[in-house]
Design an enzyme around this catalytic site. Structure first.
Site, PDB file in Angstrom:
ATOM      1  CG  HIS A  41      68.439  47.715   8.034  1.00  0.00           C
ATOM      2  ND1 HIS A  41      67.363  47.516   7.201  1.00  0.00           N
ATOM      3  CD2 HIS A  41      69.274  48.562   7.378  1.00  0.00           C
ATOM      4  CE1 HIS A  41      67.527  48.225   6.094  1.00  0.00           C
ATOM      5  NE2 HIS A  41      68.677  48.858   6.167  1.00  0.00           N
ATOM      6  CD  GLN A  47      76.557  51.930   1.041  1.00  0.00           C
ATOM      7  OE1 GLN A  47      75.833  52.719   0.470  1.00  0.00           O
ATOM      8  NE2 GLN A  47      76.116  51.198   2.044  1.00  0.00           N
ATOM      9  CE  LYS A  74      71.364  45.247  -0.785  1.00  0.00           C
ATOM     10  NZ  LYS A  74      70.503  46.040  -1.546  1.00  0.00           N
TER      11      LYS A  74
HETATM   12  O1  PAF Z   1      73.345  51.651   2.709  1.00  0.00           O
HETATM   13  C1  PAF Z   1      72.555  52.567   3.009  1.00  0.00           C
HETATM   14  O2  PAF Z   1      71.446  52.348   3.512  1.00  0.00           O
HETATM   15  C2  PAF Z   1      72.967  54.010   2.723  1.00  0.00           C
HETATM   16  O3  PAF Z   1      73.721  54.115   1.569  1.00  0.00           O
HETATM   17  C3  PAF Z   1      73.701  54.653   3.919  1.00  0.00           C
HETATM   18  C4  PAF Z   1      75.022  53.952   4.183  1.00  0.00           C
HETATM   19  C5  PAF Z   1      72.834  54.605   5.161  1.00  0.00           C
HETATM   20  C6  PAF Z   1      74.027  56.123   3.611  1.00  0.00           C
HETATM   21  O4  PAF Z   1      72.863  56.865   3.425  1.00  0.00           O
END
Ligand code: PAF
Length: 279
Positions: free
Chosen positions: A36, A154, A150
């Site tokens: 992050h 998504q 990762k």
């Molecule tokens: O990847 C994540 O942590 C979640 O899927 C996100 C993009 C914050 C959406 O809740």
């Protein structure tokens, strides 16, 4: 760093920025790790102001995953965001995001890409992701949003959503951040017991070896996939899926005529890990 705890606070802060300021955004569910931090650093590099959101999104959890048990570590997260250089953090309440409850909320569904891999194992998961991400984009109005590779499926789903809905946000993707033993960083790694954590890097190693074998020797993709699954199953993983797919549309890859990745999801005990390697 400003802490914006409500929709109104977030909107007010956004309205206070000059129109020509570039806003970078990193949506998260908290319990932050070095992956992050890299999202924030990348966003900072490319924009004038960086917003992170922390919202544990109930709509993307399925019945088998305990929403209540998901780690909430707000104080530590705020320190990490500040150190990484975030300008603001948005921490909405569930009622801010879903004022009429989950079942009454408009949802966003990206067809096709969400039917396979994680979408096949967790049927409502991506609807929850795209609904919350589109909502966060509408509130934060970022010029750029940064996601980690990762969660490659998504990323592909969000890119399609942005294209299909003509959302004015550029999607930037950073490489997977890994532990020194190769395990992809994930908030879920904290669920692993001692022995499971020791075994976990075999997952990323197996995907990497499979990708290398296919790339270098042109080995038969089906054979390599079957052998990789057997390696993991013999070691004690429950393999949810391990598949070679093209990254443009997630179709099955039987040849390397388009960019291809090995996608995997496994269980170690009750913990589900995902990872991927580009061939
Ligand atoms: O990847 C994540 O942590 C979640 O899927 C996100 C993009 C914050 C959406 O809740």
């Amino acid at each position: 760093m400003e802490i914006l705890r409500s929709l109104d606070a977030m909107r007010e802060w956004r309205a206070s920025l000059a129109p020509d300021q570039c806003v970078g955004f990193a949506p998260t569910m908290g319990n932050l790790h070095a992956g992050h931090t890299e999202l924030i650093k990348t966003a900072k590099h490319r924009s004038d102001a960086v917003v992170a959101s922390i919202f544990v999104n109930p709509m993307q959890f399925d019945g088998n995953e305990d929403l209540g048990a998901y780690p909430r570590t707000l104080e530590a997260d705020l320190e990490k965001l500040e150190a990484a250089g975030a300008t603001a953090v948005f921490t909405p309440a569930t009622t801010d995001i879903y004022p009429d409850g989950l079942s009454q909320h408009t949802t966003v569904n990206v067809p096709g890409l969400t039917d396979v891999l994680c979408g096949a194992s967790r049927p409502d998961h991506f609807r929850g992701v795209t609904t919350v991400v589109s909502k966060l984009f509408g509130i934060v109005r970022p010029n750029i949003a940064v996601f980690g590779a990762k969660d490659l499926q998504q990323v592909l789903v969000i890119k399609k959503m942005v294209r299909d809905l003509s959302i004015h946000t550029e999607i930037d993707v950073i490489p997977t951040v890994r532990e020194t033993d190769g395990l992809a960083m994930s908030s879920r790694n904290g669920y692993l017991g001692h022995d499971e954590r020791a075994l976990a890097p075999l997952f990323s190693r197996t995907l990497e070896e499979a990708a290398n074998r296919i790339a270098q020797s042109g080995s038969d993709i089906g054979t390599v996939i079957a052998q990789s699954k057997a390696v993991l199953a013999d070691a004690g993983f429950i393999v949810d899926y391990l598949e070679a797919r093209h990254t443009c549309d997630l179709s099955y890859a039987s040849s390397l005529n388009q960019e291809t990745a090995i996608f995997g999801a496994v269980f170690l005990g009750t913990t589900r890990l995902i990872d991927n390697r580009i061939v």
